[in-house]
Design an enzyme around this catalytic site. Structure first.
Site, PDB file in Angstrom:
ATOM      1  N   GLN A  31      -7.183  -4.611   8.430  1.00  0.00           N
ATOM      2  CA  GLN A  31      -6.510  -3.577   9.215  1.00  0.00           C
ATOM      3  C   GLN A  31      -5.227  -4.165   9.784  1.00  0.00           C
ATOM      4  OE1 GLN A  31      -5.630  -0.704   9.836  1.00  0.00           O
ATOM      5  NE2 GLN A  31      -7.525   0.199  10.619  1.00  0.00           N
ATOM      6  N   GLN A  89       5.414   6.584  14.979  1.00  0.00           N
ATOM      7  CA  GLN A  89       4.514   5.863  14.079  1.00  0.00           C
ATOM      8  C   GLN A  89       3.603   4.928  14.887  1.00  0.00           C
ATOM      9  OE1 GLN A  89       6.880   3.356  11.616  1.00  0.00           O
ATOM     10  NE2 GLN A  89       5.174   2.656  10.396  1.00  0.00           N
ATOM     11  N   TYR A 128     -11.563  -6.040   9.827  1.00  0.00           N
ATOM     12  CA  TYR A 128     -10.935  -5.640  11.092  1.00  0.00           C
ATOM     13  C   TYR A 128     -10.796  -6.832  12.040  1.00  0.00           C
ATOM     14  CZ  TYR A 128     -11.954  -1.250   8.963  1.00  0.00           C
ATOM     15  OH  TYR A 128     -11.981  -0.213   8.051  1.00  0.00           O
ATOM     16  N   LYS A 156     -21.159  -6.835   3.374  1.00  0.00           N
ATOM     17  CA  LYS A 156     -20.242  -6.232   2.392  1.00  0.00           C
ATOM     18  C   LYS A 156     -19.862  -7.263   1.323  1.00  0.00           C
ATOM     19  CE  LYS A 156     -16.639  -4.228   4.359  1.00  0.00           C
ATOM     20  NZ  LYS A 156     -15.807  -3.142   4.884  1.00  0.00           N
ATOM     21  N   HIS A 164     -14.019  -3.447  14.159  1.00  0.00           N
ATOM     22  CA  HIS A 164     -14.033  -2.013  13.833  1.00  0.00           C
ATOM     23  C   HIS A 164     -14.464  -1.220  15.072  1.00  0.00           C
ATOM     24  CE1 HIS A 164     -15.291   1.842  12.179  1.00  0.00           C
ATOM     25  NE2 HIS A 164     -14.410   1.585  11.233  1.00  0.00           N
ATOM     26  N   GLY A 179     -14.785   5.166   4.904  1.00  0.00           N
ATOM     27  CA  GLY A 179     -13.999   6.322   5.345  1.00  0.00           C
ATOM     28  C   GLY A 179     -14.343   6.646   6.780  1.00  0.00           C
ATOM     29  N   GLU A 189       0.857  -1.198   0.000  1.00  0.00           N
ATOM     30  CA  GLU A 189       0.000   0.000   0.000  1.00  0.00           C
ATOM     31  C   GLU A 189       0.888   1.242   0.000  1.00  0.00           C
ATOM     32  OE1 GLU A 189      -3.564   0.726   2.751  1.00  0.00           O
ATOM     33  OE2 GLU A 189      -2.161   2.271   3.400  1.00  0.00           O
ATOM     34  N   THR A 244      -3.998   4.758  -1.472  1.00  0.00           N
ATOM     35  CA  THR A 244      -5.037   5.251  -0.566  1.00  0.00           C
ATOM     36  C   THR A 244      -5.731   6.489  -1.133  1.00  0.00           C
ATOM     37  OG1 THR A 244      -3.566   6.673   0.704  1.00  0.00           O
ATOM     38  CG2 THR A 244      -3.790   4.401   1.456  1.00  0.00           C
ATOM     39  N   ALA A 286      -9.119  12.465   2.268  1.00  0.00           N
ATOM     40  CA  ALA A 286     -10.309  13.325   2.291  1.00  0.00           C
ATOM     41  C   ALA A 286     -10.021  14.605   1.507  1.00  0.00           C
ATOM     42  CB  ALA A 286     -10.668  13.646   3.724  1.00  0.00           C
TER      43      ALA A 286
HETATM   44  P1  FAD Z   1     -17.756  -0.179   6.882  1.00  0.00           P
HETATM   45  O1  FAD Z   1     -17.511  -1.506   6.260  1.00  0.00           O
HETATM   46  O2  FAD Z   1     -18.912   0.596   6.418  1.00  0.00           O
HETATM   47  O3  FAD Z   1     -17.779  -0.396   8.449  1.00  0.00           O
HETATM   48  C1  FAD Z   1     -17.843   0.703   9.370  1.00  0.00           C
HETATM   49  C2  FAD Z   1     -18.721   0.326  10.552  1.00  0.00           C
HETATM   50  O4  FAD Z   1     -20.083   0.149  10.109  1.00  0.00           O
HETATM   51  C3  FAD Z   1     -18.336  -0.981  11.231  1.00  0.00           C
HETATM   52  O5  FAD Z   1     -18.539  -0.830  12.604  1.00  0.00           O
HETATM   53  C4  FAD Z   1     -19.298  -2.004  10.642  1.00  0.00           C
HETATM   54  O6  FAD Z   1     -19.550  -3.065  11.547  1.00  0.00           O
HETATM   55  C5  FAD Z   1     -20.546  -1.164  10.376  1.00  0.00           C
HETATM   56  N1  FAD Z   1     -21.278  -1.621   9.159  1.00  0.00           N
HETATM   57  C6  FAD Z   1     -20.713  -1.951   7.968  1.00  0.00           C
HETATM   58  N2  FAD Z   1     -21.657  -2.295   7.071  1.00  0.00           N
HETATM   59  C7  FAD Z   1     -22.848  -2.185   7.708  1.00  0.00           C
HETATM   60  C8  FAD Z   1     -24.203  -2.405   7.314  1.00  0.00           C
HETATM   61  N3  FAD Z   1     -24.499  -2.801   6.068  1.00  0.00           N
HETATM   62  N4  FAD Z   1     -25.187  -2.197   8.240  1.00  0.00           N
HETATM   63  C9  FAD Z   1     -24.880  -1.782   9.500  1.00  0.00           C
HETATM   64  N5  FAD Z   1     -23.617  -1.557   9.934  1.00  0.00           N
HETATM   65  C10 FAD Z   1     -22.610  -1.746   9.050  1.00  0.00           C
HETATM   66  N6  FAD Z   1      -9.588   5.448   4.972  1.00  0.00           N
HETATM   67  C11 FAD Z   1      -9.445   6.469   4.086  1.00  0.00           C
HETATM   68  O7  FAD Z   1      -9.939   7.582   4.320  1.00  0.00           O
HETATM   69  N7  FAD Z   1      -8.747   6.293   2.907  1.00  0.00           N
HETATM   70  C12 FAD Z   1      -8.185   5.097   2.579  1.00  0.00           C
HETATM   71  O8  FAD Z   1      -7.581   4.958   1.513  1.00  0.00           O
HETATM   72  C13 FAD Z   1      -8.317   4.000   3.498  1.00  0.00           C
HETATM   73  N8  FAD Z   1      -7.802   2.788   3.208  1.00  0.00           N
HETATM   74  C14 FAD Z   1      -8.004   1.725   4.080  1.00  0.00           C
HETATM   75  C15 FAD Z   1      -7.507   0.465   3.738  1.00  0.00           C
HETATM   76  C16 FAD Z   1      -7.693  -0.623   4.596  1.00  0.00           C
HETATM   77  C17 FAD Z   1      -7.169  -1.970   4.210  1.00  0.00           C
HETATM   78  C18 FAD Z   1      -8.374  -0.446   5.834  1.00  0.00           C
HETATM   79  C19 FAD Z   1      -8.562  -1.599   6.785  1.00  0.00           C
HETATM   80  C20 FAD Z   1      -8.874   0.811   6.173  1.00  0.00           C
HETATM   81  C21 FAD Z   1      -8.706   1.914   5.303  1.00  0.00           C
HETATM   82  N9  FAD Z   1      -9.209   3.187   5.602  1.00  0.00           N
HETATM   83  C22 FAD Z   1      -9.047   4.225   4.714  1.00  0.00           C
HETATM   84  C23 FAD Z   1      -9.895   3.437   6.884  1.00  0.00           C
HETATM   85  C24 FAD Z   1     -11.425   3.220   6.795  1.00  0.00           C
HETATM   86  O9  FAD Z   1     -11.978   4.212   5.939  1.00  0.00           O
HETATM   87  C25 FAD Z   1     -12.009   3.323   8.211  1.00  0.00           C
HETATM   88  O10 FAD Z   1     -11.591   2.248   9.003  1.00  0.00           O
HETATM   89  C26 FAD Z   1     -13.517   3.527   8.300  1.00  0.00           C
HETATM   90  O11 FAD Z   1     -13.828   3.917   9.649  1.00  0.00           O
HETATM   91  C27 FAD Z   1     -14.366   2.302   7.986  1.00  0.00           C
HETATM   92  O12 FAD Z   1     -14.346   2.005   6.662  1.00  0.00           O
HETATM   93  P2  FAD Z   1     -14.987   0.604   6.145  1.00  0.00           P
HETATM   94  O13 FAD Z   1     -14.989   0.652   4.692  1.00  0.00           O
HETATM   95  O14 FAD Z   1     -14.357  -0.545   6.818  1.00  0.00           O
HETATM   96  O15 FAD Z   1     -16.494   0.800   6.714  1.00  0.00           O
END
Ligand code: FAD
Length: 285
Positions: A174, A210, A143, A163, A147, A108, A17, A48, A51
């Site tokens: 993560q 870090q 996660y 998802k 999460h 995000g 990454e 990545t 915002a």
């Molecule tokens: P989601 O999958 O939407 O999950 C977030 C929360 O909502 C969780 O608690 C989950 O249990 C809940 N949830 C999920 N789906 C549902 C549903 N259908 N109904 C009800 N609840 C639900 N951030 C950036 O800004 N830019 C990046 O490039 C970036 N890259 C990343 C790469 C990786 C590999 C990882 C692990 C994280 C990255 N992040 C990045 C951080 C990420 O945006 C955050 O962790 C964010 O808070 C959650 O994103 P997500 O897509 O996992 O969310």
């Protein structure tokens, strides 16, 4: 190339990454890093998505460069929490025009001074939207230590299944420092019927700042073995770097021996560290 083709063979893949440079630096400032990382021949490099306004432009330009100039497959990250459907559509068109085929679809982070837009509540909504737009392979985040927004691990795994059902064909985890947390997460995936490849996110910690930043951001737990290393070498930057690399290599060896689908290295745009780890585990993959 469809990223899913990488997982057809029974072997562990290694991916990297990178992040785009800060808005104050020109995009070219990352090209040297891309060149060095590409020479290590990872299965793909993900880019990545930050915002704010120019996020898509930089992510798109870097992903395209990785593919076209360095011949390595790329995944562009895309977040949705601050985007409307029209804005996401515009980014998808831009990705398509630039020959990007693989997207890591993310919600995000929700930040206090930026109320989220309402079109996409979860990454699963974005995933379904990208799939219906068509023409992209979609990955999602997961996660091992749950999460931070989720009530508990059961709720989190049920949401992760949504998802995958929405179209995520690959999951990238993560970062974590205790492999046991990853193995119990994989058990939960199995119970929930999540059968897509899961890549383990490994971050080599090479300086003390870090680690403090990362842990406050993502809440990864720190095993005693890891904390001892950090405390012992915190005032010796070279020793800390080497110990951090050794710790990450140790994690990788154990993950590979346990048959993990992939290791996703959070390179922090540091080719030296990526090279050391690639050299150490290259023959094990
Ligand atoms: P989601 O999958 O939407 O999950 C977030 C929360 O909502 C969780 O608690 C989950 O249990 C809940 N949830 C999920 N789906 C549902 C549903 N259908 N109904 C009800 N609840 C639900 N951030 C950036 O800004 N830019 C990046 O490039 C970036 N890259 C990343 C790469 C990786 C590999 C990882 C692990 C994280 C990255 N992040 C990045 C951080 C990420 O945006 C955050 O962790 C964010 O808070 C959650 O994103 P997500 O897509 O996992 O969310």
């Amino acid at each position: 190339m469809n990223i899913m083709d990488l997982y057809k063979e029974d072997r562990t893949i290694l991916s990297f990454e990178v992040f785009p440079p800060k808005k104050t630096s020109p995009i070219e400032s990352v090209y040297g890093v891309l060149e060095e990382l590409s020479s290590l021949k990872p299965a793909y490099i993900s880019v990545t998505y930050g915002a704010g306004g120019t996020a898509a432009d930089n992510t798109c330009a870097i992903a395209r460069k990785i593919k076209e100039d360095y011949g390595v497959e790329a995944i562009a990250h895309l977040t949705c929490v601050n985007n409307s459907k029209e804005e996401v559509e515009a980014v998808l068109r831009q990705f398509k025009e630039n020959n990007i085929e693989n997207i890591l679809a993310l919600r995000g982070d929700i930040v206090p001074d930026m109320p989220p837009k309402t079109d996409f509540k979860h990454a699963s909504d974005l995933t379904a939207f990208i799939k219906s737009f068509g023409g992209f392979n979609v990955a999602g985040a997961c996660y091992p230590e749950v999460h931070p927004d989720a009530k508990d691990e059961v709720e989190d795994i049920i949401n992760l299944k949504k998802k995958v059902d929405a179209g995520a064909e690959l999951l990238i985890s993560q970062l974590f420092f205790d492999n046991e947390s990853f193995y119990s997460f994989m058990q939960r995936c199995k119970i929930a019927g999540i059968n897509v490849p899961v890549e383990a996110g490994i971050m080599p910690v090479v300086n003390k700042n870090q680690i403090q930043r990362m842990v406050s951001l993502c809440g990864a737990s720190l095993p005693a073995k890891f904390t001892r290393i950090m405390n012992r070498y915190e005032h010796n930057p070279e020793a800390l770097r080497d110990a951090g690399i050794a710790y990450a290599v140790d994690q990788c060896v154990d993950l590979i021996a346990n048959g993990v689908s992939g290791i996703h290295l959070y390179t922090m745009n540091n080719p030296y560290v990526a090279r050391k780890i690639t050299e150490a585990i290259g023959k094990l993959l």
